[in-house]
Design a protein around this motif. Structure first.
Motif, PDB file in Angstrom:
ATOM      1  N   GLY A 122       0.757  -1.285   0.141  1.00 19.28           N
ATOM      2  CA  GLY A 122       0.090   0.088   0.037  1.00 19.28           C
ATOM      3  C   GLY A 122       0.912   1.295   0.219  1.00 19.28           C
ATOM      4  N   ILE A 123       1.684   1.253   0.782  1.00 17.42           N
ATOM      5  CA  ILE A 123       2.604   2.576   0.721  1.00 17.42           C
ATOM      6  C   ILE A 123       3.459   2.946  -0.476  1.00 17.42           C
ATOM      7  CG2 ILE A 123       4.773   3.528   1.796  1.00 17.42           C
ATOM      8  CD1 ILE A 123       2.036   3.489   3.671  1.00 17.42           C
TER       9      ILE A 123
ATOM     10  N   ALA B  41       6.447  18.496   8.189  1.00 15.90           N
ATOM     11  CA  ALA B  41       5.076  18.026   8.165  1.00 15.90           C
ATOM     12  C   ALA B  41       4.908  16.673   9.203  1.00 15.90           C
ATOM     13  CB  ALA B  41       4.343  17.715   6.999  1.00 15.90           C
ATOM     14  N   ALA B  42       5.760  16.038   9.177  1.00 17.07           N
ATOM     15  CA  ALA B  42       6.055  14.566  10.104  1.00 17.07           C
ATOM     16  C   ALA B  42       5.974  15.293  11.550  1.00 17.07           C
ATOM     17  CB  ALA B  42       6.871  13.730   9.573  1.00 17.07           C
ATOM     18  N   ALA B  43       6.848  16.059  11.794  1.00 11.51           N
ATOM     19  CA  ALA B  43       7.130  16.438  13.108  1.00 11.51           C
ATOM     20  C   ALA B  43       6.113  17.228  13.614  1.00 11.51           C
ATOM     21  CB  ALA B  43       8.251  17.624  13.135  1.00 11.51           C
ATOM     22  N   GLY B  44       5.200  18.009  12.804  1.00 12.79           N
ATOM     23  CA  GLY B  44       4.117  18.611  13.054  1.00 12.79           C
ATOM     24  C   GLY B  44       3.014  17.642  13.567  1.00 12.79           C
ATOM     25  N   VAL B  45       2.991  16.578  12.541  1.00 10.28           N
ATOM     26  CA  VAL B  45       1.632  15.380  13.019  1.00 10.28           C
ATOM     27  C   VAL B  45       2.191  14.825  14.336  1.00 10.28           C
ATOM     28  CG1 VAL B  45       1.084  13.145  12.322  1.00 10.28           C
ATOM     29  CG2 VAL B  45       1.062  14.872  10.599  1.00 10.28           C
TER      30      VAL B  45
ATOM     31  N   LYS C 161       1.788   0.756  23.330  1.00 14.57           N
ATOM     32  CA  LYS C 161       0.857   1.796  23.228  1.00 14.57           C
ATOM     33  C   LYS C 161       1.375   2.746  21.970  1.00 14.57           C
ATOM     34  CE  LYS C 161      -1.118   5.846  25.950  1.00 14.57           C
ATOM     35  NZ  LYS C 161      -1.058   6.534  27.267  1.00 14.57           N
ATOM     36  N   VAL C 162       2.654   2.869  21.756  1.00 10.19           N
ATOM     37  CA  VAL C 162       2.941   3.630  20.714  1.00 10.19           C
ATOM     38  C   VAL C 162       4.063   2.823  19.771  1.00 10.19           C
ATOM     39  CG1 VAL C 162       4.396   5.785  20.088  1.00 10.19           C
ATOM     40  CG2 VAL C 162       2.786   5.917  22.091  1.00 10.19           C
ATOM     41  N   SER C 163       3.600   3.068  18.512  1.00 13.54           N
ATOM     42  CA  SER C 163       4.786   2.115  17.484  1.00 13.54           C
ATOM     43  C   SER C 163       5.366   3.168  16.751  1.00 13.54           C
ATOM     44  CB  SER C 163       3.762   1.272  16.778  1.00 13.54           C
ATOM     45  OG  SER C 163       4.510   0.634  15.849  1.00 13.54           O
ATOM     46  N   ASN C 164       6.592   2.848  16.401  1.00 17.86           N
ATOM     47  CA  ASN C 164       7.432   3.649  15.516  1.00 17.86           C
ATOM     48  C   ASN C 164       6.880   3.430  14.253  1.00 17.86           C
ATOM     49  OD1 ASN C 164       8.736   5.558  17.064  1.00 17.86           O
ATOM     50  ND2 ASN C 164      10.089   3.799  17.677  1.00 17.86           N
ATOM     51  N   MET C 165       6.178   2.131  13.849  1.00 17.70           N
ATOM     52  CA  MET C 165       5.937   1.821  12.486  1.00 17.70           C
ATOM     53  C   MET C 165       4.457   2.068  12.106  1.00 17.70           C
ATOM     54  SD  MET C 165       8.098   0.479  10.448  1.00 17.70           S
ATOM     55  CE  MET C 165       7.267  -0.695   9.308  1.00 17.70           C
ATOM     56  N   ALA C 166       3.474   1.981  12.889  1.00 16.35           N
ATOM     57  CA  ALA C 166       2.186   2.065  12.648  1.00 16.35           C
ATOM     58  C   ALA C 166       1.448   2.755  13.365  1.00 16.35           C
ATOM     59  CB  ALA C 166       1.581   0.514  12.399  1.00 16.35           C
ATOM     60  N   PRO C 167       1.115   4.033  13.084  1.00 18.26           N
ATOM     61  CA  PRO C 167       1.787   4.589  12.126  1.00 18.26           C
ATOM     62  C   PRO C 167       2.980   5.121  12.319  1.00 18.26           C
ATOM     63  CG  PRO C 167      -0.388   5.786  12.951  1.00 18.26           C
ATOM     64  CD  PRO C 167       0.153   4.905  14.002  1.00 18.26           C
ATOM     65  N   PRO C 168       3.858   5.365  11.184  1.00 20.39           N
ATOM     66  CA  PRO C 168       4.988   5.952  11.389  1.00 20.39           C
ATOM     67  C   PRO C 168       5.329   7.211  11.858  1.00 20.39           C
ATOM     68  CG  PRO C 168       4.729   6.089   9.162  1.00 20.39           C
ATOM     69  CD  PRO C 168       3.460   5.609   9.892  1.00 20.39           C
ATOM     70  N   THR C 169       6.694   7.373  12.951  1.00 19.97           N
ATOM     71  CA  THR C 169       6.877   8.517  13.433  1.00 19.97           C
ATOM     72  C   THR C 169       8.107   9.133  12.871  1.00 19.97           C
ATOM     73  OG1 THR C 169       8.339   7.383  15.106  1.00 19.97           O
ATOM     74  CG2 THR C 169       5.944   7.224  15.599  1.00 19.97           C
ATOM     75  N   LEU C 170       8.209  10.416  13.745  1.00 18.53           N
ATOM     76  CA  LEU C 170       9.571  11.187  13.127  1.00 18.53           C
ATOM     77  C   LEU C 170      10.700  10.328  13.532  1.00 18.53           C
ATOM     78  CD1 LEU C 170      10.687  14.097  12.240  1.00 18.53           C
ATOM     79  CD2 LEU C 170      10.526  14.699  14.632  1.00 18.53           C
ATOM     80  N   ALA C 171      10.425   9.676  14.587  1.00 21.88           N
ATOM     81  CA  ALA C 171      11.919   8.850  14.994  1.00 21.88           C
ATOM     82  C   ALA C 171      12.107   7.653  14.095  1.00 21.88           C
ATOM     83  CB  ALA C 171      11.602   7.904  16.121  1.00 21.88           C
ATOM     84  N   LEU C 172      11.092   7.285  13.307  1.00 22.85           N
ATOM     85  CA  LEU C 172      11.312   6.352  12.243  1.00 22.85           C
ATOM     86  C   LEU C 172      11.835   7.019  10.862  1.00 22.85           C
ATOM     87  CD1 LEU C 172      11.236   3.370  11.119  1.00 22.85           C
ATOM     88  CD2 LEU C 172       8.863   3.898  10.173  1.00 22.85           C
ATOM     89  N   LEU C 173      11.605   8.255  10.720  1.00 22.21           N
ATOM     90  CA  LEU C 173      11.870   9.194   9.675  1.00 22.21           C
ATOM     91  C   LEU C 173      13.749   9.385   9.956  1.00 22.21           C
ATOM     92  CD1 LEU C 173      12.040  10.754   7.052  1.00 22.21           C
ATOM     93  CD2 LEU C 173      11.149  12.548   8.301  1.00 22.21           C
TER      94      LEU C 173
ATOM     95  N   VAL D  84       5.958  10.632   6.408  1.00 20.79           N
ATOM     96  CA  VAL D  84       7.294   9.908   6.870  1.00 20.79           C
ATOM     97  C   VAL D  84       7.944   9.025   5.643  1.00 20.79           C
ATOM     98  CG1 VAL D  84       8.148   8.053   8.013  1.00 20.79           C
ATOM     99  CG2 VAL D  84       6.771   9.696   9.075  1.00 20.79           C
ATOM    100  N   TRP D  85       7.058   8.277   4.836  1.00 17.54           N
ATOM    101  CA  TRP D  85       7.482   7.665   3.983  1.00 17.54           C
ATOM    102  C   TRP D  85       7.795   8.150   2.414  1.00 17.54           C
ATOM    103  CZ3 TRP D  85       9.849   3.711   5.550  1.00 17.54           C
ATOM    104  CH2 TRP D  85       9.104   2.848   6.639  1.00 17.54           C
ATOM    105  N   LEU D  86       7.045   9.187   2.331  1.00 19.23           N
ATOM    106  CA  LEU D  86       7.271  10.099   1.086  1.00 19.23           C
ATOM    107  C   LEU D  86       8.434  10.910   1.113  1.00 19.23           C
ATOM    108  CD1 LEU D  86       3.630  11.269  -0.178  1.00 19.23           C
ATOM    109  CD2 LEU D  86       5.130   9.326  -1.143  1.00 19.23           C
ATOM    110  N   ALA D  87       8.890  11.167   2.384  1.00 28.33           N
ATOM    111  CA  ALA D  87      10.094  11.930   2.932  1.00 28.33           C
ATOM    112  C   ALA D  87      11.245  10.963   2.357  1.00 28.33           C
ATOM    113  CB  ALA D  87      10.106  12.510   4.160  1.00 28.33           C
TER     114      ALA D  87
END
Length: 438
Positions: A144-145, A174-178, A248-260, A198-201
């Motif tokens: 999908g991504i 934008a990812a940081a803002g989210v 509670k928090v995943s870096n993958m789903a949804p992706p985070t600034l840390a994953l970027l 994140v993934w488009l970056a």
């Protein structure tokens, strides 16, 4: 097969960046091996995660979570492909979408249909079979991504050509803002936007690489690694760069600034290895292996979890010893389980590899005025379908279970219908435009 691979390898243009092909194969291979290793199957047929059993191993995901490398390589390839098609065709969008997605969507739709039939035949099941109906669909999120990356390539490539690094910076901001809205303001559902940002970056970094604009990979690697470490140490982000059960928090789903930030570090690292990697893949035998692997990579990726669960299912059915995950006996079994999973994956590849080969195009009677919008609608439907199915699983075909996808509830039957309808739209729109352009 051997002669075909040799011929393809021998016909490789002198200017082709073979290192990119090596990265594509290596990144998918690492993901497959990681999934095989992380699956912790218990004697009752339930499946856990090795990283939950041994949390100290989670730091390894900072090197082994290499999906950003695949998306980075995708950006590089999409830039070259779109520019090449733009020079030769008028109706470029629908042709580009079909050309880039044909080897992705055809094997994916076959996978969906085969497992869909299996789910209907099996019915509601407990134990490993029930887990398999849910688990084998999870890697479809990657499809999908990738569909989104193809769909947005023309727009983001234009932004790249005008703004360069600033276009990447805008996506990162934008990812940081989210994340700020998600964690500080607790705005509901906003986190899903980072599937795009994140993934488009990361994809945008591939554009920069295509234009030779990643001039200081050491700075990118060091900056990304430092940023990821700081975000995990002082922010709300977990250590693991892959999803963990119950977190509670995943870096993958949804992706985070840390994953970027993690993606930036990986891109810088593989660029630092570019020279030795290019020398390695220049060897004829190595290059033939890369060519062969690229020809079946998507089929192997789609079926590797099926193979792994088949190995565990056979062990349970034959009452073979199934040691406790992470025990000494479990680690001793790893090479044997890997060999068996590789053999079953090879059988799946042999059965389904033909669907990964590009299909021919029959000329259309008319070019179609709405080929571009039809292709855009098709890729959107396919994207939503495979993402929804990755969240609900094949078991949802009978259970009526739903999942929230971008603030909308979606069921497994609806996901399958959207994926199939989108694929057909992409195929027909691209074929009609191609007939006009050729």
């Amino acid at each position: 097969m051997g002669n075909t691979v040799r011929e393809l390898a021998d016909r490789t243009p002198a200017g082709r960046d073979r290192y990119v092909d090596l990265l594509r194969v290596a990144s998918l291979g690492t993901v497959v091996a990681g999934h095989w290793l992380m699956a912790a199957v218990f004697a009752d047929g339930q499946v856990g995660n090795l990283l939950a059993v041994l949390p100290e191993l989670q730091i390894l995901t900072w090197a082994l979570q290499v999906m950003p490398v695949f998306f980075f390589v995708g950006g590089f390839s999409h830039a070259l492909s779109y520019r090449s098609l733009s020079r030769r065709h008028d109706a470029v969008y629908s042709v580009f979408v079909r050309a880039r997605l044909q080897r992705l969507l055809r094997p994916t739709m076959v996978f969906v249909l085969v497992w869909g039939v299996a789910a209907l035949a099996l019915g509601g099941r407990d134990g490993l079979a029930g887990v398999a109906l849910r688990l084998v669909a999870q890697p479809l999120w990657f499809i999908g991504i990738y569909l989104a990356m193809v769909a947005f390539t023309p727009l983001l490539l234009k932004l790249h050509e005008r703004w360069g690094w600033a276009a990447f910076g805008a996506l990162a901001l934008a990812a940081a803002g989210v994340d700020a809205l998600r964690f500080a303001a607790e705005v509901p559902y906003v986190e899903f936007l980072n599937f795009a940002f994140v993934w488009l970056a990361v994809h945008q970094l591939g554009f920069l690489r295509a234009d030779g604009r990643i001039g200081r990979p050491a700075v990118l690697a060091a900056g990304g690694l430092a940023a990821a470490a700081a975000l995990v140490a002082f922010g709300p982000y977990p250590l693991s760069m892959v999803g963990m059960p119950g977190e509670k928090v995943s870096n993958m789903a949804p992706p985070t600034l840390a994953l970027l930030a993690h993606g930036m570090w990986l891109v810088g690292a593989v660029e630092l290895l570019r020279a030795p990697g290019a020398r390695l893949v220049a060897r004829p035998r190595v290059w033939r292996g890369v060519v062969a692997a690229n020809g079946v990579a998507m089929t192997a990726f789609l079926w590797h979890l099926t193979a792994m669960l088949g190995v565990y299912g056979a062990m349970l059915a034959l009452d073979l010893p199934l040691p406790a995950p992470a025990s000494a006996a479990w680690w001793a079994q790893v090479p044997l389980r890997f060999a068996a999973a590789a053999a079953l994956t090879a059988l799946c590849v042999a059965a389904f590899r033909a669907f990964e080969r590009p299909a021919g195009s029959r000329p259309a009677a008319s070019p179609g005025r709405f080929a571009g919008p039809a292709a855009a609608l098709g890729v959107t439907l396919s994207l939503l379908g495979v993402l929804g199915l990755s969240m609900v699983g094949f078991g949802g075909l009978l259970e009526g279970r739903t999942a929230v996808l971008i603030a909308v509830r979606i069921s497994a039957p609806a996901a399958v219908v959207m994926a199939l309808a989108g694929w057909l739209l992409v195929e027909t729109a691209g074929r009609a435009s191609r007939a006009r352009a050729v």
